[in-house]
Motif scaffolding. Structure first.
Motif, short mmCIF file in Angstrom:
data_model
loop_
_atom_site.label_atom_id
_atom_site.label_comp_id
_atom_site.label_asym_id
_atom_site.label_seq_id
_atom_site.Cartn_x
_atom_site.Cartn_y
_atom_site.Cartn_z
N LEU A 384 0.82 -1.20 0.00
CA LEU A 384 0.00 0.00 0.00
C LEU A 384 0.86 1.26 0.00
O LEU A 384 0.58 2.21 -0.73
N GLN A 385 1.92 1.26 0.79
CA GLN A 385 2.80 2.44 0.85
C GLN A 385 3.45 2.71 -0.51
O GLN A 385 3.52 3.85 -0.97
N THR A 386 3.91 1.66 -1.18
CA THR A 386 4.56 1.83 -2.49
C THR A 386 3.55 2.29 -3.53
O THR A 386 3.87 3.17 -4.37
N ALA A 387 2.36 1.73 -3.51
CA ALA A 387 1.33 2.14 -4.47
C ALA A 387 1.00 3.61 -4.32
O ALA A 387 0.89 4.35 -5.32
N MET A 388 0.86 4.07 -3.09
CA MET A 388 0.56 5.49 -2.85
C MET A 388 1.73 6.38 -3.29
O MET A 388 1.52 7.45 -3.86
N MET A 389 2.93 5.94 -3.04
CA MET A 389 4.12 6.76 -3.31
C MET A 389 4.25 7.10 -4.80
O MET A 389 4.69 8.19 -5.16
N PHE A 390 3.85 6.18 -5.67
CA PHE A 390 3.98 6.43 -7.09
C PHE A 390 2.71 7.01 -7.72
O PHE A 390 2.77 7.90 -8.58
N ALA A 391 1.54 6.54 -7.29
CA ALA A 391 0.30 6.92 -7.96
C ALA A 391 -0.12 8.36 -7.65
O ALA A 391 -0.55 9.10 -8.55
N VAL A 392 0.00 8.78 -6.40
CA VAL A 392 -0.48 10.11 -6.01
C VAL A 392 0.31 11.24 -6.68
O VAL A 392 -0.28 12.15 -7.29
N PRO A 393 1.65 11.26 -6.61
CA PRO A 393 2.39 12.34 -7.28
C PRO A 393 2.16 12.38 -8.78
O PRO A 393 2.08 13.46 -9.38
N LEU A 394 2.07 11.20 -9.41
CA LEU A 394 1.84 11.15 -10.85
C LEU A 394 0.51 11.81 -11.20
O LEU A 394 0.41 12.56 -12.19
N ALA A 395 -0.52 11.57 -10.40
CA ALA A 395 -1.84 12.15 -10.66
C ALA A 395 -1.82 13.67 -10.52
O ALA A 395 -2.42 14.39 -11.33
N PHE A 396 -1.13 14.17 -9.50
CA PHE A 396 -0.99 15.63 -9.37
C PHE A 396 -0.27 16.21 -10.59
O PHE A 396 -0.61 17.30 -11.07
N GLY A 397 0.72 15.51 -11.10
CA GLY A 397 1.44 15.97 -12.28
C GLY A 397 0.54 16.04 -13.50
O GLY A 397 0.61 16.99 -14.29
N VAL A 398 -0.32 15.05 -13.69
CA VAL A 398 -1.27 15.06 -14.80
C VAL A 398 -2.21 16.26 -14.67
O VAL A 398 -2.54 16.93 -15.67
N ALA A 399 -2.66 16.55 -13.45
CA ALA A 399 -3.54 17.71 -13.23
C ALA A 399 -2.85 19.01 -13.62
O ALA A 399 -3.46 19.90 -14.23
N ALA A 400 -1.56 19.14 -13.29
CA ALA A 400 -0.80 20.34 -13.66
C ALA A 400 -0.74 20.50 -15.17
O ALA A 400 -0.90 21.60 -15.71
#
Length: 424
Positions: A384-400
């Motif tokens: 769970l920690q690894t999944a969050m570490m990669f998925a969340v920042p990537l999604a913020f980047g897509v929003a930008a």
């Protein structure tokens, strides 16, 4: 409408929005006892969270169109009645599928609120004041979530039941809904155009597709909601599993990360974005893009924290969440800048639908699937920690990236909207 009347309506809609996000956050805060009670894995948890979002996405389109045709107070008020009733039912029904059905009902009710209220607020405040008004309205997000994180776990422990918070949460909803049903609405387009001109406009879903900035705005909304729903669904579990915290302490930290920093981000962000809007509609969009890019970097640093560095998680994920939520003070005002008044509820419903479908629903499901897949080679906590570490920042980047795309067309789209409206 007078400023005092506008403040009253804004304050009342804010309280409704606070209840919206309080009720929405309850399953995330109480996830571990709910998961244990029903025997769920992380993929099923993600599906449960995403079912709510998927239904809200689908229902948001017709309800947004409905709010363009009938008084918006009726759509928002009766939606609040519906989601409060289903929230209470979630605390009463004892089977998983019964609980699942109540979350779908909550999703339908809540899907009515944002399109109707977003359009209504756009007619209360002119463009250069909308980000501040929207930031005050959207304070319901961090404050409602904060109250859920601070109170739901404590109530569940005090009453030895995760069901009690659902029953308590429903009561104020019926009171606030009655007040919303009694408000006096501004004329459509009152803050941009003459009411007669706005009332005479005609539009269709096809015409919305011609507004080029909407494509970037929808992409940004999807990316932001992917990150926000992933954090909202799995932050408490990762604090409990990976960092070894109890339910109450995990809820308190979750309240700080999501609630306190969200409050600061919206208050500061609304003022900054309105200052940018006075220069140019594009400046507001670019400021939001910069904030989202900052959120991507900071959230990665926070979610990469080791087991013995809870401080790093709290500090940097809080800052990332703060930067990310600034975007919410721009989302609805920018749509109002480029869409005709008579179409705003429908346009917002479409943006929320697509954004929730691919972002809000995708976040919990994809993170849940990644968590279970990664856990097969390690542990549930590490997965769970690894999944969050990669998925969340990537999604913020897509929003930008979405906001950067929107910035290219927003000035021209606003000029076209004003020209078409005044000649209609």
């Amino acid at each position: 409408m007078s400023r005092s009347s506008a403040r009253y309506v804004l304050g009342l809609l804010f309280i409704g929005n606070l209840l919206n996000f309080y009720d929405r956050a309850l399953p995330a805060v109480l996830l571990e006892p709910i998961k244990k009670d029903f025997g769920l894995d992380d993929t099923q948890v993600g599906i449960l969270a995403s079912a709510f979002v998927l239904v809200a996405a689908i229902a948001g389109i017709p309800l947004g169109r409905l709010a363009d045709r009938i008084p918006r107070r009726l759509v928002a008020g009766w939606g609040l009645v519906a989601w409060s009733a289903f929230t209470a039912a979630g605390g009463l029904l004892t089977s998983f599928w019964g609980f699942f059905a109540t979350r779908i009902g909550v999703g339908v009710g809540e899907s009515s609120y944002a399109p109707a209220t977003g359009s209504l607020l756009a007619d209360l405040y002119p463009s250069e004041r909308r980000s501040r008004a929207m930031s005050l309205f959207m304070l319901g997000f961090p404050l409602g979530t904060l109250l859920a994180f601070l109170s739901a776990g404590a109530l569940a422990v005090a009453f030895d039941s995760w069901r009690v918070p659902f029953l308590i949460a429903a009561v104020p909803g019926f009171v606030v809904a009655n007040l919303i049903l009694g408000i006096r609405e501004p004329a459509r387009g009152a803050a941009d155009l003459s009411p007669a001109t706005a009332a005479g406009e005609k539009g269709s879903v096809r015409s919305l597709a011609k507004v080029r900035s909407m494509y970037g705005l929808v992409l940004a909304f999807a990316g932001y909601n992917f990150a926000a729903y992933a954090i909202g669904t799995f932050l408490t579990p990762v604090l409990q599993r990976y960092y070894g915290l109890g339910l109450v302490n995990a809820g308190l930290i979750g309240g700080v990360v999501i609630g306190v920093t969200g409050l600061i981000g919206l208050l500061v962000g609304g003022r900054v974005l309105d200052l940018a809007a006075k220069k140019s509609p594009a400046a507001r969009v670019l400021a939001a893009a910069v904030a989202l890019a900052g959120a991507a970097v900071l959230s990665f640093v926070g979610l990469a924290a080791g087991r013995d560095a809870v401080w790093q998680l709290v500090l940097f994920l809080s800052l990332g969440y703060l930067f990310g939520i600034v975007y919410l003070a721009a989302a609805v005002p920018v749509v109002s800048d480029v869409i005709k008044p008579a179409q705003r509820s429908g346009a917002l419903g479409m943006m929320f639908a697509v954004g929730y479908l691919f972002g809000g629903a995708g976040g919990p499901i994809i993170v849940g699937l990644l968590s279970d897949s990664l856990a097969a080679g390690s542990t549930a906590a590490d997965g769970l920690q690894t999944a969050m570490m990669f998925a969340v920042p990537l999604a913020f980047g897509v929003a930008a990236i979405g906001m950067l795309l929107a910035a290219r067309f927003v000035v021209a789209d606003r000029a076209s909207m004003l020209a078409a409206s005044t000649t209609a």
